[in-house]
Scaffold this active site. Sequence first.
Site, mmCIF file in Angstrom:
data_model
loop_
_atom_site.group_PDB
_atom_site.id
_atom_site.type_symbol
_atom_site.label_atom_id
_atom_site.label_comp_id
_atom_site.label_asym_id
_atom_site.label_seq_id
_atom_site.Cartn_x
_atom_site.Cartn_y
_atom_site.Cartn_z
ATOM 1 N N THR A 199 0.950 -1.251 0.036
ATOM 2 C CA THR A 199 -0.045 -0.015 0.093
ATOM 3 C C THR A 199 0.854 1.404 0.029
ATOM 4 O OG1 THR A 199 -1.679 -1.158 1.212
ATOM 5 C CG2 THR A 199 -1.938 1.409 1.516
ATOM 6 N N GLU A 286 10.734 -2.745 -3.498
ATOM 7 C CA GLU A 286 11.074 -4.176 -3.153
ATOM 8 C C GLU A 286 12.133 -4.613 -4.318
ATOM 9 O OE1 GLU A 286 7.019 -4.920 -0.891
ATOM 10 O OE2 GLU A 286 7.241 -5.864 -2.772
ATOM 11 N N ASN A 409 7.821 -11.062 -2.326
ATOM 12 C CA ASN A 409 6.486 -11.344 -2.558
ATOM 13 C C ASN A 409 5.759 -12.770 -2.648
ATOM 14 O OD1 ASN A 409 4.970 -8.517 -2.899
ATOM 15 N ND2 ASN A 409 6.923 -8.217 -3.800
#
Length: 414
Positions: A199, A286, A409
């Site tokens: 987010t 990331e 992830n």
Amino acid sequence: MERETKMSGAVPGGFEWGATKAGIKASGNLDLAVVRAAGGAQAAAMFTTNQVVAAPVTVGRRHMALSGGRVGLVLVNAGNANCATGQAGIDACEKTCVAAAETFGCIFDEVFPSSTGIIGVPFPREKVIEALPRLKAGIGPTADDAESFARAIMTTDTRMKVARASIAVDGKEVRIFGAAKGAGMIHPRLGAPVAPHATMLVYLFTDLDATSAELRGLLPGAVEHSFNSISIDGDTSTNDTVLLLASGTSGVKLDASASPKLRESFAHALDLVCRKLAYAIVDDGEGVTHVVTLHITGARNEREAKQIAKSIAHSPLCKTAWSSADPNWGRLLAAAGYSGVEFDPARVTVRIGGEPVYESGMRSARFDEARAHEVMKHREYTITMDMGQGTAECLFVTCDMTEEYVRINADYST
């Protein structure tokens, strides 16, 4: 009237920030943050346009409507997105707002909630409510307090993201402080402030004296060229929120009597803060090893320029080529070609950094693969694509995709 924008300085008055550990994050790090505007603040907000929205987005929009854009308290938790949690999630969000209002002494619908973290896990409202007294005991008005807020809202972020600016107006100083979080699930598509719709969360604070309506007039422009012009992975979050709060303590009014230059100066400072935060989000993405600015020029209009930029930014082939500094310019052209924007490939030129790679419908005669590779080995560089159709342009900041992104992830929820 003297005005000078500075990208540093003290935090704006009228706010107190704080953070504590509520036990939401498995790591045991700070995970609950608050901002109190003891005198109340006028606000404008923009939220995700994803059809699936988190409970705090639903409640936050409702509270903004009920209060007429007035906010007394911002309550943010990290470690749980409170999304896809059904009516129980809405109820839990509302109960934490009620408890926060009672603890901090403000009106229930002037509490603005936000959450970030994993989707679909029941929201631990008891942990939040139990931590509120500790949270209240630790709030303060200093830059250190504001930075503790910025650290507490992090999830996969590796560093806090803050920015400051100030303008001088007739001997008075108007300050802006911004704090953001986000490192993955980043392709913000934020809607209009009053639209019913891992987010990105952004909180912007100023001591300018402005109404909610005036702030709503300023926020979309700043967002469009910052947060709506970045992407890490092409995924639009269910929780994306940008909130702008004005305490009014500077005594500088942005009303009908204010000069156009004041509005322009503040808008410029707000734009600088938003752009800095947006870039920091991508830079801390990331697994990111390269930050790529796509400069699309020569377009018919800005909408088409951004459409082309997004098509390139979201191409797995482009993103993986960037990870190894591979100057495979054919992937850039292909992504532009399926963007849905009509153009003549023979009129397009492409440069990587300053290196020409494509012109007149074919590889540039001046293309030097080794030099282009050297440019792409830098952490930051720009790819320029001129469409040869008009004068519109856009800047869009994106990044490569690496094995580290996949690892983060692939294991995020386990």
